[in-house]
Design an enzyme around this catalytic site. Structure first.
Site, short mmCIF file in Angstrom:
data_model
loop_
_atom_site.label_atom_id
_atom_site.label_comp_id
_atom_site.label_asym_id
_atom_site.label_seq_id
_atom_site.Cartn_x
_atom_site.Cartn_y
_atom_site.Cartn_z
N TRP A 145 -0.71 2.36 1.46
CA TRP A 145 0.47 2.79 2.22
C TRP A 145 1.19 3.92 1.48
O TRP A 145 1.73 4.84 2.09
CB TRP A 145 1.42 1.60 2.42
CG TRP A 145 2.71 1.97 3.09
CD1 TRP A 145 2.96 2.03 4.45
CD2 TRP A 145 3.94 2.34 2.45
NE1 TRP A 145 4.26 2.41 4.67
CE2 TRP A 145 4.89 2.61 3.47
CE3 TRP A 145 4.34 2.47 1.13
CZ2 TRP A 145 6.20 3.00 3.20
CZ3 TRP A 145 5.64 2.87 0.86
CH2 TRP A 145 6.56 3.13 1.88
N HIS A 146 1.18 3.83 0.13
CA HIS A 146 1.91 4.82 -0.65
C HIS A 146 1.29 6.21 -0.59
O HIS A 146 1.99 7.21 -0.69
CB HIS A 146 2.02 4.37 -2.11
CG HIS A 146 3.03 3.30 -2.30
ND1 HIS A 146 2.73 1.97 -2.12
CD2 HIS A 146 4.34 3.35 -2.64
CE1 HIS A 146 3.82 1.25 -2.35
NE2 HIS A 146 4.80 2.05 -2.66
N GLY A 147 -0.01 6.27 -0.45
CA GLY A 147 -0.62 7.59 -0.42
C GLY A 147 -2.11 7.51 -0.22
O GLY A 147 -2.73 6.48 -0.49
#
Lengths: 316, 469
Positions: free
Chosen positions: B324-326
């Site tokens: 989700w972060h990257g």
């Protein structure tokens, strides 16, 4: 929201403005008092030192960290001062040169970097490094005012002029780094044996056969500051101006050097580009990293300058 | 628009003044909030407003269809429309190039060369945050936990409310929509706590995080030339940089929302004062970790389907949380490390029949988090593994300082930040409520001191770290 809350909001805003304004002036004037006595350290001490002796030297060197680390003024003059400062550009140098006494006989060696003149993003913001002298030195104040480099907030909160430097100032006030009376501004870089391996990796990394894609459009801000130096030099006939670019380990682009050379010729300024002076000399001991020479390299380069500019009678 | 910009300093008071002038009618206030939120977002790139508007329309419509559907299978079908559309958009804008690249590398490893499939796609700011927010709305309706909104302005305001639009906290519809659909009031508690939190947030972000970032950037840019000591200090600095950066952003967001009469959920609760990784995740980016727990971990079965499935769910949740972060394998590994240690903790607790660790747990948690941050900060897997190798080679020579002023400022501000955190942590009052303790005079004095500290120590980083997610 009732009227009590409205009153509270107004109270908070007014009190915050009044208290913060008062605190700001207290901090600012205290730091002024302290900083005026500081003569060591890059944050402000070196600037104070320069301003105190600029009219009593016969050779002054201006430029960035490369000027600071590459030109050993002691080899060029018994009475010189190297005013090279980390991370600054032609705007900072031009402003300081304009503070010099026009009538005094001096040699002014200005180190310029090609990158500075072909950098699209260069806005002359390096002049901000002089903000501690805002409202305290008329020439610096005039430049900072005319270039609008200071934010509107800075005109309300003066302590912003000491942004990032206050700890350094306090440290140098209580515990100076060195004896400034025996300091000539040159800070040679020593490479210890444990650093040699890292240095060699860094130098190897800097060599690339990339196509030269640097921007080749002259930055007008940088050019205008250069013209300001030229204009000052015309008003100060007793001063000798020499412009140089010192060596780098491996230059990936020659076009910008040629273009800067042409500009300097057009402006009729005495300029020598030493970028590739040690191109074929693969002696890594001359270097600290790809753009900064070691004290050994600086010694060799300063000696080269001495020979090159013999006619200017540098060594006085 | 950035919270730490002159634009926001002008924007916020203007919106606040008009907002409270319209206090007689909260619906007019909502229209103002919606317009100002779109201005706030459009300041960055107005073209991507279309994505927020599309996402808002979609879930507004789908939410009502889920609620009105008589049969469960129809509800599920509408939920799938929301899931596929929202995750599809996120997939295209955030993950397309990542998967295309991974596919090409995998194919080339078996000798099949694939043409470059990547596209020149800009990642819209905040897409991960508002996508999760709208998704939770549809899922909550599907689970009969909330009613679908019938007020289009309120719903659109819920999705785009500017204090939380680009980097959270990820607000639940159950908390925010009722506040939007009712009259708001600004009382003394909200005012004091809001003002305090905004300024503490600014100090954390602009003074502490940005100053630490100067050293971190200089070391991580040339990680291969630095020894273990330097990399260790840079990684510790990064652990605090990202904490003060993101918690500072959340503080400004929550504090700004309070000025409009909204109460957001807290997002950070002194995460480095955790004895276990499980506790860390109850204190770090709480709106995301609770989102992952409620909508992913529990949906996968949580701990209801046996020990093995529980560990699988934990690991899977953290891997997806990492992604989700990257769109990079480094984030997946980061999530994997957390998932692995969370599972190990769960196993240890059940085997030893304990609920937490002793004081040693603080150190254990910090070390695990620290190592995982290397993957978070390093630009790629190769650099992360080089840094980890160097850290464990115990080549603890002399420390690289770089810019002495930046280093000393960073260190001093870090110390101040930790002391402030420690003081609030030990007071048993949350940071969100801390401002109420002060009289008006004391509060304005504290704010004034923070302003002077900002003047003396502000550093100019381009963005908040979490904007990239």
């Amino acid at each position: 929201m009732n009227s009590d809350i409205t009153k509270k909001i107004i109270q908070i805003i007014v009190l915050t403005l009044v208290i913060s304004y008062g605190l700001d002036k207290l901090v600012f004037f205290s730091l002024n008092k302290v900083s005026d006595k500081v003569m060591t350290g890059q944050a402000i001490g070196k600037l104070n030192h320069f301003l105190s002796l600029k009219d009593s030297t016969n050779l002054l060197v201006f430029g960035n960290s490369r000027a600071n680390r590459h030109i050993d003024v002691a080899m060029l003059s018994k009475n010189g001062f190297n005013m090279g400062i980390d991370g600054i550009g032609v705007a900072y140098n031009s402003t300081l040169i304009n503070t010099l006494n026009k009538d005094l006989k001096q040699i002014v060696l200005v180190h310029i970097d090609t990158k500075n003149f072909f950098d699209n993003d260069y806005t002359g913001s390096d002049v901000n490094a002089l903000k501690t002298k805002f409202h305290r030195n008329p020439i610096i104040t005039k430049v900072l005012d005319s270039t609008s480099q200071l934010s509107t907030l800075q005109k309300f909160y003066y302590s912003m002029n000491y942004n990032g430097t206050s700890i350094g100032i306090l440290k140098n006030y209580f515990r100076p780094n060195y004896n400034f009376k025996s300091y000539n501004g040159y800070d040679g870089l020593v490479v210890t044996s444990s650093q040699e391996k890292i240095r060699d990796i860094v130098l190897a990394k800097s060599i690339s056969n990339k196509e030269c894609t640097d921007n080749h459009q002259i930055n007008t801000t940088a050019l205008n500051y250069l013209k300001s130096i030229k204009s000052f030099s015309e008003k100060a006939p007793n001063k000798t101006f020499i412009f140089i670019t010192s060596p780098i380990y491996h230059d990936t682009c020659e076009i910008d050097n040629k273009m800067l050379n042409e500009i300097m010729q057009e402006l009729n300024l005495t300029y020598t580009d030493f970028t590739n002076l040690y191109k074929d000399n693969k002696d890594n001991s001359y270097w600290k990293d790809a753009t900064h020479m070691s004290n050994k390299g600086a010694e060799a380069f300063s000696n080269h300058l001495l020979q090159k500019y013999k006619s200017f009678q540098l060594k006085q | 628009m950035l919270f730490n910009s002159i634009e926001y300093l002008i924007f916020l008071p203007i919106v606040l003044i008009i907002y409270w002038t319209l206090k007689a009618n909260y619906k007019n206030q909502n229209i103002l909030l919606l317009i100002s939120s779109y201005v706030f977002y459009g300041w960055w790139d107005y073209r991507f407003l279309s994505l927020i508007i599309f996402s808002s329309f979609l879930d507004y419509y789908v939410g009502q269809r889920i609620e009105e559907a008589k049969e469960q299978k129809h509800k599920k079908r509408w939920l799938l429309v929301s899931l596929c559309s929202n995750l599809g958009l996120l997939g295209i804008f955030k993950y397309y190039n990542f998967f295309a690249d991974t596919f090409a590398i995998s194919m080339s490893s078996i000798g099949w060369e694939v043409n470059d499939l990547t596209l020149n796609i800009i990642l819209p700011v905040g897409i991960s945050f508002y996508t999760f927010q709208t998704l939770s709305y549809s899922i909550d309706i599907y689970r009969n936990q909330i009613k679908a909104s019938r007020d289009i302005v309120s719903f659109f305001t819920f999705v785009s409310l500017f204090p939380q639009l680009v980097a959270g906290p990820i607000e639940r519809a159950s908390n925010l929509i009722p506040q939007i659909q009712n009259k708001r009031n600004l009382n003394l508690t909200l005012l004091k706590t809001g003002v305090f939190q905004i300024f503490i947030g600014l100090f954390r972000k602009v003074a502490i995080a940005d100053n630490l970032g100067v050293y971190v950037d200089s070391v991580y840019a040339n990680y291969e030339i630095h020894n273990s000591s330097t990399l260790l200090v840079a990684t510790i600095f990064y652990a605090f940089q990202i904490y003060f950066d993101f918690s500072g952003y959340s503080d400004i967001a929550i504090g700004s929302a309070k000025m409009f009469g909204f109460k957001f959920n807290r997002n950070f609760n002194f995460p480095y004062f955790s004895k276990t990784l499980t506790e860390f995740w109850r204190r770090w980016h709480m709106s995301l970790s609770f989102w992952l727990r409620d909508y992913l971990y529990i949906s996968l079965g949580g701990n209801r389907k046996g020990v093995i499935i529980t560990y699988r769910n934990l690991l899977l949740t953290m891997l997806i949380g990492g992604l989700w972060h990257g769109s990079s394998w480094n984030f997946v590994i980061w999530g994997g490390i957390h998932g692995l240690f969370l599972s190990l903790e769960k196993y240890t607790f059940s085997a030893l029949k304990i609920r937490t660790f002793n004081t040693f747990g603080y150190l254990y948690t910090f070390i695990v988090v620290l190592i995982s941050w290397v993957f978070f900060r390093a630009p790629d897997f190769h650099s992360a593994s080089t840094i980890i190798t160097e850290l464990f080679s115990f080549n603890y020579g002399s420390l690289f300082i770089g810019d002495i002023n930046a280093f000393v400022n960073g260190l001093l501000l870090l110390l101040i930040g930790i002391l402030i955190d420690l003081k609030i942590f030990r007071s048993n009052v949350t940071l969100e409520d801390y401002g109420i303790r002060f009289s008006t005079i004391k509060l304005t004095f504290i704010v004034s001191v923070i302003i002077i500290m900002l003047c003396l120590f502000y550093s100019t980083a381009e963005n908040f770290i979490y904007f990239q997610f």
